[in-house]
Scaffold this active site. Sequence first.
Site, mmCIF file in Angstrom:
data_model
loop_
_atom_site.group_PDB
_atom_site.id
_atom_site.type_symbol
_atom_site.label_atom_id
_atom_site.label_comp_id
_atom_site.label_asym_id
_atom_site.label_seq_id
_atom_site.Cartn_x
_atom_site.Cartn_y
_atom_site.Cartn_z
ATOM 1 N N MET A 1 -0.212 37.812 -26.850
ATOM 2 C CA MET A 1 0.271 36.698 -26.029
ATOM 3 C C MET A 1 1.147 35.730 -26.828
ATOM 4 O O MET A 1 2.071 35.125 -26.286
ATOM 5 C CB MET A 1 -0.917 35.956 -25.430
ATOM 6 C CG MET A 1 -0.573 34.929 -24.406
ATOM 7 S SD MET A 1 -2.113 34.345 -23.669
ATOM 8 C CE MET A 1 -1.541 32.868 -22.898
ATOM 9 N N SER B 1 3.072 25.276 -13.830
ATOM 10 C CA SER B 1 1.979 25.850 -13.051
ATOM 11 C C SER B 1 1.140 26.780 -13.910
ATOM 12 O O SER B 1 -0.067 26.876 -13.743
ATOM 13 C CB SER B 1 2.516 26.581 -11.820
ATOM 14 O OG SER B 1 3.297 27.694 -12.207
ATOM 15 N N TYR B 2 1.793 27.467 -14.882
ATOM 16 C CA TYR B 2 1.027 28.340 -15.774
ATOM 17 C C TYR B 2 0.054 27.510 -16.592
ATOM 18 O O TYR B 2 -1.115 27.864 -16.734
ATOM 19 C CB TYR B 2 1.942 29.138 -16.705
ATOM 20 C CG TYR B 2 1.171 29.911 -17.747
ATOM 21 C CD1 TYR B 2 0.515 31.088 -17.408
ATOM 22 C CD2 TYR B 2 1.044 29.435 -19.052
ATOM 23 C CE1 TYR B 2 -0.228 31.781 -18.337
ATOM 24 C CE2 TYR B 2 0.307 30.121 -19.985
ATOM 25 C CZ TYR B 2 -0.326 31.293 -19.630
ATOM 26 O OH TYR B 2 -1.063 31.975 -20.553
ATOM 27 N N SER B 3 0.517 26.394 -17.121
ATOM 28 C CA SER B 3 -0.333 25.526 -17.931
ATOM 29 C C SER B 3 -1.491 24.988 -17.093
ATOM 30 O O SER B 3 -2.624 24.936 -17.558
ATOM 31 C CB SER B 3 0.491 24.375 -18.495
ATOM 32 O OG SER B 3 -0.320 23.531 -19.265
#
Length: 112
Positions: free
Chosen positions: A45, A3-5
């Site tokens: 990051m 979901s992050y991607s």
Amino acid sequence: MSSYSLQDNVSKAAVNHLTSMLAVKLGPQKITVNAICPGLFPTKMTAFGFKTAGEEKIASRQPMGRVGHPSDLAGLTLFLASPASAHVTGAHILLDGGSTLSSQGIAPRVKL
């Protein structure tokens, strides 16, 4: 795909679309709008990945054999802010040493 991607890809697509729309809208006023699309650079990051895998291992997987440097971003930014880019607008400029093209099989690695 995580979901992050998915969220990351959607937000990048939104920035690219906004860049294109603003370039068209602001062009008649002689305002240029471009997007710098950076690849892998050492940042907060990416710090965990660099610490875990090591910069040499990560760099070896990049088509140019290295990750991005701040000077790469600075050079492109200076170009876009200079009169030399007066006719450049609506561009989505990949600053990733070729990794996007390589990873998608568009430009496979070739020994010359």
